[in-house]
Design a protein around this motif. Structure first.
Motif, mmCIF file in Angstrom:
data_model
loop_
_atom_site.group_PDB
_atom_site.id
_atom_site.type_symbol
_atom_site.label_atom_id
_atom_site.label_comp_id
_atom_site.label_asym_id
_atom_site.label_seq_id
_atom_site.Cartn_x
_atom_site.Cartn_y
_atom_site.Cartn_z
ATOM 1 N N ASN A 146 25.695 31.663 18.043
ATOM 2 C CA ASN A 146 26.586 32.140 19.108
ATOM 3 C C ASN A 146 26.428 31.353 20.408
ATOM 4 N N LYS A 147 25.943 30.122 20.304
ATOM 5 C CA LYS A 147 25.744 29.277 21.485
ATOM 6 C C LYS A 147 26.659 28.047 21.408
ATOM 7 N N ARG A 148 26.953 27.507 22.587
ATOM 8 C CA ARG A 148 27.629 26.212 22.655
ATOM 9 C C ARG A 148 26.564 25.118 22.549
ATOM 10 N N VAL A 149 26.778 24.179 21.643
ATOM 11 C CA VAL A 149 25.771 23.169 21.331
ATOM 12 C C VAL A 149 26.372 21.773 21.486
ATOM 13 N N VAL A 150 25.596 20.866 22.066
ATOM 14 C CA VAL A 150 25.962 19.449 22.131
ATOM 15 C C VAL A 150 24.836 18.651 21.501
ATOM 16 N N GLU A 151 25.175 17.743 20.581
ATOM 17 C CA GLU A 151 24.179 16.822 20.032
ATOM 18 C C GLU A 151 24.449 15.432 20.587
ATOM 19 N N LEU A 152 23.489 14.883 21.325
ATOM 20 C CA LEU A 152 23.607 13.549 21.894
ATOM 21 C C LEU A 152 22.991 12.531 20.942
ATOM 22 N N GLY A 153 23.630 11.351 20.844
ATOM 23 C CA GLY A 153 23.153 10.345 19.894
ATOM 24 C C GLY A 153 23.166 10.892 18.485
ATOM 25 N N ALA A 154 24.256 11.551 18.113
ATOM 26 C CA ALA A 154 24.299 12.378 16.898
ATOM 27 C C ALA A 154 24.197 11.574 15.611
ATOM 28 N N ALA A 211 30.008 17.019 32.485
ATOM 29 C CA ALA A 211 30.171 18.391 32.968
ATOM 30 C C ALA A 211 31.298 19.129 32.235
ATOM 31 N N GLU A 212 32.191 18.378 31.595
ATOM 32 C CA GLU A 212 33.268 19.007 30.819
ATOM 33 C C GLU A 212 32.765 19.518 29.472
ATOM 34 N N HIS A 213 31.513 19.213 29.156
ATOM 35 C CA HIS A 213 30.938 19.616 27.871
ATOM 36 C C HIS A 213 29.724 20.519 28.089
ATOM 37 N N ARG A 214 29.836 21.446 29.016
ATOM 38 C CA ARG A 214 28.744 22.383 29.284
ATOM 39 C C ARG A 214 28.344 23.109 28.007
ATOM 40 N N ALA A 215 27.062 23.325 27.846
ATOM 41 C CA ALA A 215 26.562 23.991 26.639
ATOM 42 C C ALA A 215 25.252 24.684 26.968
ATOM 43 N N SER A 216 24.825 25.558 26.070
ATOM 44 C CA SER A 216 23.545 26.254 26.220
ATOM 45 C C SER A 216 22.408 25.500 25.561
ATOM 46 N N VAL A 217 22.759 24.629 24.595
ATOM 47 C CA VAL A 217 21.738 23.913 23.829
ATOM 48 C C VAL A 217 22.140 22.445 23.698
ATOM 49 N N VAL A 218 21.185 21.557 23.972
ATOM 50 C CA VAL A 218 21.366 20.123 23.718
ATOM 51 C C VAL A 218 20.365 19.709 22.649
ATOM 52 N N LEU A 219 20.846 19.012 21.633
ATOM 53 C CA LEU A 219 20.005 18.496 20.551
ATOM 54 C C LEU A 219 20.022 16.974 20.578
ATOM 55 N N ALA A 220 18.910 16.367 20.216
ATOM 56 C CA ALA A 220 18.855 14.906 20.092
ATOM 57 C C ALA A 220 17.670 14.534 19.225
ATOM 58 N N SER A 221 17.808 13.447 18.489
ATOM 59 C CA SER A 221 16.703 12.966 17.663
ATOM 60 C C SER A 221 16.664 11.443 17.726
ATOM 61 N N PHE A 233 19.322 9.746 30.060
ATOM 62 C CA PHE A 233 19.384 10.785 29.032
ATOM 63 C C PHE A 233 18.956 12.131 29.611
ATOM 64 N N ALA A 234 17.866 12.147 30.386
ATOM 65 C CA ALA A 234 17.387 13.400 30.978
ATOM 66 C C ALA A 234 18.439 13.998 31.908
ATOM 67 N N LYS A 235 19.043 13.162 32.736
ATOM 68 C CA LYS A 235 20.069 13.662 33.656
ATOM 69 C C LYS A 235 21.292 14.170 32.898
ATOM 70 N N ALA A 236 21.636 13.499 31.798
ATOM 71 C CA ALA A 236 22.766 13.964 30.982
ATOM 72 C C ALA A 236 22.485 15.351 30.408
ATOM 73 N N CYS A 237 21.259 15.538 29.903
ATOM 74 C CA CYS A 237 20.886 16.850 29.352
ATOM 75 C C CYS A 237 21.000 17.945 30.407
ATOM 76 N N ASP A 244 20.249 25.799 32.834
ATOM 77 C CA ASP A 244 20.165 27.153 32.282
ATOM 78 C C ASP A 244 20.372 27.082 30.780
ATOM 79 N N GLY A 245 19.428 26.493 30.068
ATOM 80 C CA GLY A 245 19.578 26.354 28.634
ATOM 81 C C GLY A 245 18.348 25.741 28.015
ATOM 82 N N VAL A 246 18.519 25.189 26.809
ATOM 83 C CA VAL A 246 17.417 24.623 26.053
ATOM 84 C C VAL A 246 17.790 23.216 25.592
ATOM 85 N N VAL A 247 16.839 22.289 25.734
ATOM 86 C CA VAL A 247 16.997 20.938 25.214
ATOM 87 C C VAL A 247 15.930 20.721 24.157
#
Length: 315
Positions: A146-154, A211-221, A233-237, A244-247
């Protein structure tokens, strides 16, 4: 300039040739006893018996490649989780993953078909960091449900796709490589996740676009391989989670770029004036069972044995 990718496939069956590949690699995560760790050392994952398995011995060829698109295969995949009460049917999370057959075929396509000798085919590899982060999400599905998620460098988008299957309200897969996004969005379509998953090429330095892709969770590997991009990368997260979320960032225990994790932590702390909780968690290794050939390249067998850690940042 912002570019958004979407892909609607009426049926992945139209691509199938029925041609199986030689026996390849499957991998999952073994259970490993947890142990208390000192505050200054990585802590073990809360649960380590979740597993993602890619059944390459059952892969089917979808395309040998064309001028427009690289060679692609469909690989069946299965899941197991220690939380049957929270994940009702693991084997229905994702049933297949679309990817290039291996990194050599992808490089040859870039070189001979696209005449791009300097192209980077590494996105076509499913790296152990993506597998171990996926297994962590299987153990802790509430992080993305139930969260909005963004994966960077997917890359192939395994972590984001798993998040969508676990019940994320929306998932944005971001990568600089459009062919990677094509494969990832094809996987989303084949798994019935197109309504939840979209793709975007995001510039980590374009704060307005991020900022148009606000999310509660950012994932990256496996994104901390260049010291010049760690701060961006840190500033993007932080822009995406809006403090107010989790990286969650999975990284090889032996850093690709020495000191990158320390740079990331300091960047987070500086940008938030210390208002962030950062944990370094040991992630269990995938189990690797080899058949006739290696997973994605001749040296990938050794790469899959690399220990990985999770950098969990809670804002």
């Amino acid at each position: 300039m912002k570019r958004i990718f979407s892909l609607i496939l009426p049926s992945c069956a139209v691509f199938r040739t029925g041609i199986p590949l030689p026996p390849c690699t499957a991998f999952s995560t073994p259970s490993r006893p947890s142990a208390a760790a000192a505050p200054s050392t990585p802590t073990p994952a809360a649960s380590s018996s979740s597993s993602f398995t890619l059944q390459l011995d059952k892969a089917e060829v979808l395309s040998a490649g064309s001028l427009a698109l690289p060679p692609m295969i469909s690989v069946p995949c299965t899941f197991a989780s220690p939380n049957p009460d929270t994940i009702e049917d693991c084997n229905k999370l994702l049933t297949e993953l679309i990817k290039p057959p291996n990194v050599e075929d992808l490089f040859e396509w870039y070189y001979y078909t696209r005449h791009m000798p300097d192209a980077d085919p590494s996105w076509g590899v499913l790296w152990p960091t993506a597998v171990t982060l996926t297994n962590y999400l299987l153990s802790e599905p509430s992080i993305v449900r139930n969260k909005r998620v963004v994966e960077l460098g997917a890359g192939l988008g395994l972590c984001g796709l798993t998040s969508a299957a676990l019940g994320a309200s929306s998932v944005t897969l971001s990568d600089r490589e459009p062919y990677a996004l094509h494969c990832a969005l094809a996987s989303a379509a084949c798994n019935g996740l197109s309504d939840t998953v979209k793709g975007a090429i995001l510039d980590w330095c374009d704060e307005e676009n991020l900022a148009e892709h606000r999310a509660s969770v950012v994932l990256a590997s496996d994104v901390l391989y260049d010291g010049e991009t760690v701060e961006a990368f840190a500033k993007a997260c932080i822009t995406i989670v809006a403090k107010d979320g989790v990286v969650l960032v999975s990284d090889p225990e032996t850093e690709r770029f020495s000191g990158a994790r320390d740079m990331l932590v300091k960047s987070f702390e500086a940008a938030t004036q210390g208002n962030v909780n950062i944990e370094i968690i040991d992630l269990p290794l995938p189990i690797v069972e080899y058949g006739g050939v290696s997973l994605d390249s001749r040296d990938h067998e050794e790469k899959m044995k690399e220990p990985t850690v999770l950098i969990k940042c809670t804002f």
